[in-house]
Design a protein around this motif. Sequence first.
Motif, PDB file in Angstrom:
ATOM      1  N   PRO A  35      13.916  -5.748 -11.464  1.00 27.80           N
ATOM      2  CA  PRO A  35      12.670  -5.059 -11.811  1.00 27.80           C
ATOM      3  C   PRO A  35      11.883  -5.878 -12.840  1.00 27.80           C
ATOM      4  O   PRO A  35      12.449  -6.801 -13.451  1.00 27.80           O
ATOM      5  CB  PRO A  35      13.159  -3.738 -12.400  1.00 27.80           C
ATOM      6  N   PRO A  36      10.641  -5.560 -13.049  1.00 30.17           N
ATOM      7  CA  PRO A  36       9.810  -6.291 -14.016  1.00 30.17           C
ATOM      8  C   PRO A  36      10.472  -6.319 -15.384  1.00 30.17           C
ATOM      9  O   PRO A  36      11.044  -5.329 -15.829  1.00 30.17           O
ATOM     10  CB  PRO A  36       8.514  -5.468 -14.065  1.00 30.17           C
ATOM     11  N   SER A  37      10.407  -7.489 -16.025  1.00 30.27           N
ATOM     12  CA  SER A  37      10.995  -7.635 -17.363  1.00 30.27           C
ATOM     13  C   SER A  37      10.183  -8.667 -18.113  1.00 30.27           C
ATOM     14  O   SER A  37       9.194  -9.181 -17.587  1.00 30.27           O
ATOM     15  CB  SER A  37      12.453  -8.101 -17.224  1.00 30.27           C
ATOM     16  N   VAL A  70      11.704  -1.277   0.403  1.00 31.68           N
ATOM     17  CA  VAL A  70      11.543   0.161   0.236  1.00 31.68           C
ATOM     18  C   VAL A  70      12.892   0.814  -0.058  1.00 31.68           C
ATOM     19  O   VAL A  70      13.036   1.598  -1.000  1.00 31.68           O
ATOM     20  CB  VAL A  70      10.895   0.785   1.495  1.00 31.68           C
ATOM     21  N   SER A  71      13.911   0.410   0.712  1.00 31.44           N
ATOM     22  CA  SER A  71      15.227   1.024   0.487  1.00 31.44           C
ATOM     23  C   SER A  71      15.817   0.556  -0.843  1.00 31.44           C
ATOM     24  O   SER A  71      16.639   1.232  -1.439  1.00 31.44           O
ATOM     25  CB  SER A  71      16.168   0.682   1.645  1.00 31.44           C
ATOM     26  N   GLN A  72      15.399  -0.595  -1.326  1.00 29.06           N
ATOM     27  CA  GLN A  72      15.842  -1.075  -2.634  1.00 29.06           C
ATOM     28  C   GLN A  72      15.021  -0.449  -3.756  1.00 29.06           C
ATOM     29  O   GLN A  72      15.233  -0.755  -4.918  1.00 29.06           O
ATOM     30  CB  GLN A  72      15.679  -2.600  -2.714  1.00 29.06           C
ATOM     31  N   ARG A  73      14.030   0.358  -3.373  1.00 27.87           N
ATOM     32  CA  ARG A  73      13.064   0.922  -4.328  1.00 27.87           C
ATOM     33  C   ARG A  73      12.405  -0.181  -5.155  1.00 27.87           C
ATOM     34  O   ARG A  73      12.123  -0.005  -6.331  1.00 27.87           O
ATOM     35  CB  ARG A  73      13.740   1.927  -5.260  1.00 27.87           C
ATOM     36  N   ALA A  74      12.179  -1.347  -4.520  1.00 30.81           N
ATOM     37  CA  ALA A  74      11.578  -2.476  -5.244  1.00 30.81           C
ATOM     38  C   ALA A  74      10.055  -2.406  -5.124  1.00 30.81           C
ATOM     39  O   ALA A  74       9.440  -3.210  -4.431  1.00 30.81           O
ATOM     40  CB  ALA A  74      12.092  -3.800  -4.680  1.00 30.81           C
ATOM     41  N   TRP A  75       9.436  -1.407  -5.776  1.00 26.96           N
ATOM     42  CA  TRP A  75       7.983  -1.235  -5.710  1.00 26.96           C
ATOM     43  C   TRP A  75       7.238  -2.454  -6.222  1.00 26.96           C
ATOM     44  O   TRP A  75       6.112  -2.729  -5.866  1.00 26.96           O
ATOM     45  CB  TRP A  75       7.562   0.020  -6.488  1.00 26.96           C
ATOM     46  N   TRP A  76       7.898  -3.211  -7.123  1.00 30.16           N
ATOM     47  CA  TRP A  76       7.219  -4.371  -7.721  1.00 30.16           C
ATOM     48  C   TRP A  76       6.989  -5.500  -6.720  1.00 30.16           C
ATOM     49  O   TRP A  76       6.198  -6.384  -6.941  1.00 30.16           O
ATOM     50  CB  TRP A  76       8.042  -4.885  -8.913  1.00 30.16           C
ATOM     51  N   PHE A  77       7.710  -5.463  -5.594  1.00 34.08           N
ATOM     52  CA  PHE A  77       7.480  -6.496  -4.574  1.00 34.08           C
ATOM     53  C   PHE A  77       6.330  -6.099  -3.637  1.00 34.08           C
ATOM     54  O   PHE A  77       5.669  -6.936  -3.048  1.00 34.08           O
ATOM     55  CB  PHE A  77       8.770  -6.703  -3.776  1.00 34.08           C
ATOM     56  N   LEU A  78       6.082  -4.770  -3.527  1.00 36.11           N
ATOM     57  CA  LEU A  78       5.040  -4.296  -2.599  1.00 36.11           C
ATOM     58  C   LEU A  78       3.657  -4.211  -3.259  1.00 36.11           C
ATOM     59  O   LEU A  78       2.647  -4.559  -2.658  1.00 36.11           O
ATOM     60  CB  LEU A  78       5.413  -2.912  -2.058  1.00 36.11           C
ATOM     61  N   LEU A  79       3.661  -3.724  -4.510  1.00 37.36           N
ATOM     62  CA  LEU A  79       2.371  -3.442  -5.136  1.00 37.36           C
ATOM     63  C   LEU A  79       1.501  -4.673  -5.415  1.00 37.36           C
ATOM     64  O   LEU A  79       0.320  -4.668  -5.071  1.00 37.36           O
ATOM     65  CB  LEU A  79       2.570  -2.644  -6.423  1.00 37.36           C
ATOM     66  N   PRO A  80       2.031  -5.743  -6.045  1.00 35.48           N
ATOM     67  CA  PRO A  80       1.133  -6.850  -6.406  1.00 35.48           C
ATOM     68  C   PRO A  80       0.338  -7.433  -5.221  1.00 35.48           C
ATOM     69  O   PRO A  80      -0.884  -7.543  -5.317  1.00 35.48           O
ATOM     70  CB  PRO A  80       2.073  -7.881  -7.029  1.00 35.48           C
ATOM     71  N   PRO A  81       0.985  -7.806  -4.083  1.00 39.09           N
ATOM     72  CA  PRO A  81       0.152  -8.348  -2.991  1.00 39.09           C
ATOM     73  C   PRO A  81      -0.803  -7.298  -2.421  1.00 39.09           C
ATOM     74  O   PRO A  81      -1.958  -7.619  -2.109  1.00 39.09           O
ATOM     75  CB  PRO A  81       1.178  -8.799  -1.942  1.00 39.09           C
ATOM     76  N   GLY A  82      -0.342  -6.063  -2.329  1.00 40.90           N
ATOM     77  CA  GLY A  82      -1.209  -5.011  -1.785  1.00 40.90           C
ATOM     78  C   GLY A  82      -2.429  -4.798  -2.665  1.00 40.90           C
ATOM     79  O   GLY A  82      -3.568  -4.792  -2.188  1.00 40.90           O
ATOM     80  N   LEU A  83      -2.206  -4.676  -3.976  1.00 40.20           N
ATOM     81  CA  LEU A  83      -3.331  -4.485  -4.895  1.00 40.20           C
ATOM     82  C   LEU A  83      -4.223  -5.717  -4.914  1.00 40.20           C
ATOM     83  O   LEU A  83      -5.433  -5.612  -5.060  1.00 40.20           O
ATOM     84  CB  LEU A  83      -2.821  -4.186  -6.300  1.00 40.20           C
TER      85      LEU A  83
END
Lengths: 522, 294
Positions: free
Chosen positions: B64-66, B253-266
Amino acid sequence: MSPLLELRGLGVRYRTDRGEVTAVRDVDLVLEAGETLGLAGESGCGKSTLAMSVLRLLPKSARVDGEVLLDGEDVVTMGWGRLRAVRWARASVVFQGAMHALNPVRRVGEQIAEPIRLHGGTARVADLLDQVELPAAKARSYPHELSGGQKQRIMIAMALACDPKLVIADEPTTALDVIVQAQVLGVLSRLVAEQGIGLVMISHDLSVLASTCDRLAVMRHGRIVEQGPARSVIAAPTHPHTQALAAAFPVVGDPAFRQVEPDEVRESTPLLRAEGLRVDYRGRGGVVSAVKGVDLEIGSGEIVALVGESGSGKTTTARALLGLRPPTAGRVLFEGADLPTSSKGLREYRRQVQLVLQDPTSALNPRHTVYESVAEGLRIHRVPGDEAALVADALAKAELRPPEEFFPVLPHELSGGQRQRVVIAGALALGPRLLVADEPVASLDASVRGEILALLLRLRRELGLAALIITHDLGLAWSIADRVAVMHEGVLVEQGTVEQVLLDPSHEYTRRLLAAVPSTTP
Amino acid sequence: MTSIVWQRRRAAVSSTWREFTRNRGGLVGLVVLGVVVVLALLAPLVTDATGLDVTKAAGDRWQPPSGEYWFGTDHTGRSVLLLTWWGSRISLLIGLTATVLSVAIGTLVGVTAAHFGGWASAGLMWVTNFFLVLPSLVLAIALSTVLPRGIGTIVLAIGVTSWASSARLVRAQTLSVEARPFIERAKVLGGGHAHVIGRHVLPAVLPLVFVNTTLTVANAIVAEATLSFLGLGDPSMVSWGSMLRAANLHGAVSQRAWWFLLPPGLGVVVIVLAFTLVGRALETVLNPRLRGDR
């Protein structure tokens, strides 16, 4: 009893981005019932603003000073409800441009009945149509099914719908041909006389006003500069502006308006000749012949006027002579040789024959400076020599002096007359021998018309430039042409010298045209 | 003489700029765009491209982000911040070049059809309508499947399928300019097709084309992301679309790794919004009919 309409110290100002602009200042006018008043002036002199202020039809940005008394009641301070009751029932308007003032998707009968219904009366459309000399069946027509003259009569019927005591007609005949104009003016005069209506008629054309109005008021820069009985204002104008306006509309047959000396017409060799010229348009409704066999000759240094109503095929003839539209049959000869058909040959031909369009405002690219517009032809033809000097020379020939000052100017910064001079300069830069001018002064103000015509004459005198002038205005033909050709429904019905055709017409149609020209001498 | 012309052009540009700065949305979009473009250009100078290599990834998977990895790490341990940063380069590059291609084809077809009329117009408009009715995404997918993988293919696929609407727009504008009398005057002066188009038609049509371009860029960037997400992009390049594809494939998604999805999408949302804001603002400035009474 108070007069029908009285203006006391009327002033109208418009708020714009560049501060306040005064359109009308200090106007005093009185109109009694049954009187007719003509309001003359050039575009922008405030005559339309004055007329619209009577019914408070001005845009929101307008500020009105003074009083507008309609039957003694001040329109300026009137409440909204009272104003609605007064509009159309007391005073009505025949708007400028009947083509756009009618709703295209409703039958004209319904449109005539609309004000009557709004004012709670019973519609008597057939009766109104009868008054403007239209058959009652026309009530079921849509505007596009009617001719220009018929539409204008519908507008008059609309204005009369609620029996007003005052009718304001804003340029009621401007877009109409002479014969139709005479009919519409006739209807209007008859109605005013029969029903005792007060009429304020607005026009830039003094002769139109002279033939319908008892009194004339001439406006300039928002002020009334001269006022009096129509006959004396036209016969003996005191203000120089009135004199200029009167001089701008030449009277056919009056030697004072003839600017060509009889001995100036000399023997000339034929320059451009059309033989049996025929132009067909292929449209959805089949083939339409716009020009049906025209024989026309223009000699070198000769000014020929091609006269006809709109739709008579005169503009198509000019297009064919310029090689812009290939003729369906017949030939066009320039100096005895057929018009070239290759693009290279046509380009060479264009150095000899140039066109001046009707509306100089749209004939100049708004993004190009005067310099670029005049140099355009020089660049296309790669004319050798110093470009700036050639442009300056052309501008000087078109009487734009000093030429250098006009170089960086854009068209919208010029007046209408100056723009037309730029168009002429652009043509002159190529050193042509013939100028085809399509209604060269129709969109110009009266006071500059004379100047442009004088310019054409001077160019003929000094450069030997021949001209084919296409016009609907017989007065213009009388004033500068050597020969006149009259066109009607695609055929030249009569041609000959100006004196021959206009003073002693042999064809029926020419006679009708001449009879319809409004005259300032009643 | 030319100095006068240039002076006038400079004045025209500065008045356009003044008008543009009055539109707050457009100004915000322009600032965002400027920042993104500068960052994309600076990427090779301030970051290390080796971090993009799967074999040299330094971090652990799915972090996760750190403080060390601001946007966390992906399934191979690469920094998502680095991927997003470098991905913006591809998105912008393809978006802009595909737009240039699309608008160029559209302008050429539109002007040619309107100027020559007749059979040329009928034929060209037939082709244009063909491209308009065909779902462009399907066509682009078909094209990029058939052609070899690479940036060029994506640009071609987007450019060739999206020009039809600009062609119609340009054609309409050209027709209205050609009806003006100064075109007839130019013809009478002896001007040929090249003169009429070059001196009169193009200068009048270009502002519209310019506006159209900025609006098309937004579409092209979305199209690029779509194609990459579907796996039709260049596999050796990181783009926002390919990041979203990787996130989807490797179970972010199953890893709940939202930080991998949000940056490129945003990233896609922000850049598309910025281009649209600028385009709309330009439109109101260059097309006075839209200005209205404000």
